[in-house]
Motif scaffolding. Structure first.
Motif, short mmCIF file in Angstrom:
data_model
loop_
_atom_site.label_atom_id
_atom_site.label_comp_id
_atom_site.label_asym_id
_atom_site.label_seq_id
_atom_site.Cartn_x
_atom_site.Cartn_y
_atom_site.Cartn_z
N ARG A 1 1.50 2.84 -6.41
CA ARG A 1 1.12 2.23 -5.13
C ARG A 1 1.48 0.74 -5.16
O ARG A 1 1.07 0.02 -6.06
CB ARG A 1 -0.38 2.42 -4.86
CG ARG A 1 -0.82 1.90 -3.47
CD ARG A 1 -2.28 2.19 -3.23
NE ARG A 1 -2.51 3.62 -3.18
CZ ARG A 1 -2.35 4.39 -2.11
NH1 ARG A 1 -1.92 3.83 -0.97
NH2 ARG A 1 -2.59 5.68 -2.15
N SER B 1 4.73 7.98 -9.78
CA SER B 1 4.26 7.45 -8.51
C SER B 1 3.46 6.17 -8.74
O SER B 1 2.70 6.06 -9.70
CB SER B 1 3.36 8.49 -7.81
OG SER B 1 4.12 9.64 -7.47
N GLY C 1 0.79 -1.23 0.00
CA GLY C 1 0.00 0.00 0.00
C GLY C 1 0.82 1.27 0.00
O GLY C 1 0.25 2.37 -0.14
N ARG C 2 2.11 1.19 0.14
CA ARG C 2 2.95 2.40 0.12
C ARG C 2 3.02 2.97 -1.29
O ARG C 2 2.99 2.23 -2.28
CB ARG C 2 4.37 2.11 0.62
CG ARG C 2 4.48 1.89 2.11
CD ARG C 2 5.90 1.53 2.49
NE ARG C 2 6.04 1.35 3.91
CZ ARG C 2 6.59 2.24 4.74
NH1 ARG C 2 7.05 3.39 4.26
NH2 ARG C 2 6.69 1.99 6.04
N VAL C 3 3.16 4.27 -1.37
CA VAL C 3 3.31 4.95 -2.66
C VAL C 3 4.79 5.27 -2.86
O VAL C 3 5.41 5.93 -2.01
CB VAL C 3 2.47 6.24 -2.73
CG1 VAL C 3 2.70 6.96 -4.05
CG2 VAL C 3 1.00 5.91 -2.55
#
Length: 453
Positions: A238, A236, A227-229
């Motif tokens: 996810r 960018s 879930g980190r971007v």
């Protein structure tokens, strides 16, 4: 019915490969192992894996790293591959007790995710200058070594005294700051790691925003970063890493072979084997095997040396030393030229591979063994030369003087004699009988002067 069943079976068999490919295309996290110094072999391995990625199958690359540092050229090649990769790359310093020193710190800063296992450390990114100033091959190779200190041990950030070192350090600072800003990490600590060679344990690295997570293993890493971007190839993205299948892609035979031949000890011995093989072939034309082995060894050695940071003055001294010892065998200066060759050989071998790069230095035991073998060869040749000087001459006029034989036919003061299995015209001061033993006392052109033995 039988035809329908056969058709159904035919279409089923055609569909099996597609079903198999669908199963094989399950999302994966590919783990690449970096264990040891970062050099040409490691760079080739990582770059090939990153560029050969199948985006539909691979969702994340994990560089599981334990390195003391390495070569600047190899490190930058890996960094370029990471930054251009369409798949996110996570650098994971593991297992516990591992480190990401010098070049490893730059690679961690370049990755979309930087992670460490408990009990690991990173830092000490000060560039090490390889080679002597003013000599070919003396340009700085950064980051090429390690000089570890605790984070609280950084007491000075003063500039180096000489301009060449300042340029190397400032270039490294700018490079690692750019990587830090690209991924939103602590740029100030990165610059301090370059200027003062500080290191951090995993817990402090997380507090100072040097890394993103501390993970016990790869599955734990995948759970924490889900879930980190992050930025991937400038965009960018996810991460969706939960539940990915973990697949390890170990180094293949090509990487293992490249790692062997780019070991400075192996490259040095291959160079010696090549030079000695060619010398032996030139001195004994037609031997074939020494020339083939020497030629192949020398070509492989030159390929390896082209990838390594070497001091060309040292390489020239090694070749000069070998040349002097070969000259000693032909000139016969009773050791003067040979001793100079051994001295040049030893000094050149020590200078050839600078000691700043971890994992890419020449072992002193290899230098000693090579020197002993070369010196033994030189002493063997010198001993044979001295013995040959003491032996009587066995060719030409001098080889016939004193030789004994017998008369074959004689008439007056001239006749024919057999000496060393050859028939010669001969003369003597008095008549001789056929079959009499004679001794050669002189030679005048093609006529021997003999006397009774």
């Amino acid at each position: 019915m039988s035809r329908r069943a056969a058709r159904a079976l035919f279409w089923l068999l055609l569909g099996l490969p597609h079903l198999a490919s669908g199963v094989a295309a399950a999302p994966q996290a590919v783990v690449l192992q970096i264990d040891g110094a970062i050099g040409p072999a490691v760079a080739d391995y990582v770059v090939r894996e990153l560029r050969g990625v199948r985006q539909g199958e691979t969702r994340l690359f994990v560089l599981r790293m334990n390195t003391p540092g390495g070569l600047d050229t190899s490190m930058r090649e890996i960094v370029r591959a990471i930054l251009s990769s369409p798949v996110p790359v996570a650098t994971y310093v593991a297992p516990s007790g591992a480190r990401a020193a010098s070049a490893g710190t730059y690679i961690a800063y370049a990755s979309a995710i930087a992670a460490m296992a408990p009990g690991t450390n990173l830092g000490a990114a000060t560039p090490i200058r390889l080679g002597a100033p003013g000599l070919p091959g003396g340009a700085p190779q950064q980051p090429a070594g390690q000089k570890e200190k605790g984070s609280e041990g950084a007491t000075s950030s003063s500039e180096p005294a000489d301009a060449e070192t300042r340029k190397a350090v400032n270039d490294a600072v700018a490079y690692i700051r750019g990587l830090a800003e690209l991924n939103g990490r602590n740029a100030d600590w990165a610059a301090e790691a370059v200027r003062t060679a500080v290191s951090l344990p995993a817990s402090e690295a997380l507090k100072l925003n040097v890394i993103d997570v501390i993970a016990d293993d790869v599955p734990d890493l995948l759970r924490q970063i889900d879930g980190r971007v992050v930025k991937v190839a400038g965009k960018s993205e996810r991460l969706a890493t939960a539940g990915l299948e973990v697949v390890t892609a170990p180094p293949d035979w090509r990487t293992e072979l490249l790692a062997v031949i780019t070991d400075p000890n192996v490259a040095f011995l291959l160079m010696l084997l090549g030079v000695y093989g060619l010398i032996f072939e030139f001195l004994n034309p037609g031997a074939v095997a020494p020339g083939l082995v020497g030629g192949i060894s020398l070509l492989v050695a030159l390929y390896a040396l082209n990838l390594l940071p070497i001091n060309y003055a040292g390489a020239a001294l090694v070749l000069l030393g070998i040349g002097l010892m070969v000259a000693e065998a032909h000139i016969g200066s009773f050791g003067v030229i040979g001793v100079a060759g051994i001295v040049a050989f030893v000094i050149g071998a020590i200078m050839m591979f600078p000691s700043g790069a971890p994992g890419f230095t020449l072992s002193l035991s290899v230098v000693a063994a090579a020197t002993i073998m070369t010196a033994a060869l030189f002493l063997l040749v010198l001993t044979m030369l001295l013995r040959s000087r003491r032996h009587p001459v066995v060719t030409g006029k001098e080889g016939l003087l004193g030789a004994e034989g017998e008369t074959v036919a004689w008439d007056g003061d001239e006749g024919r004699v057999r000496v060393n299995g050859e028939i010669w015209r001969a003369r003597a001061q008095r008549p001789l009988e056929a079959g009499a033993r004679i001794k050669v006392i002189d030679r005048e052109g093609l006529v021997l002067v003999v006397e009774p033995a």
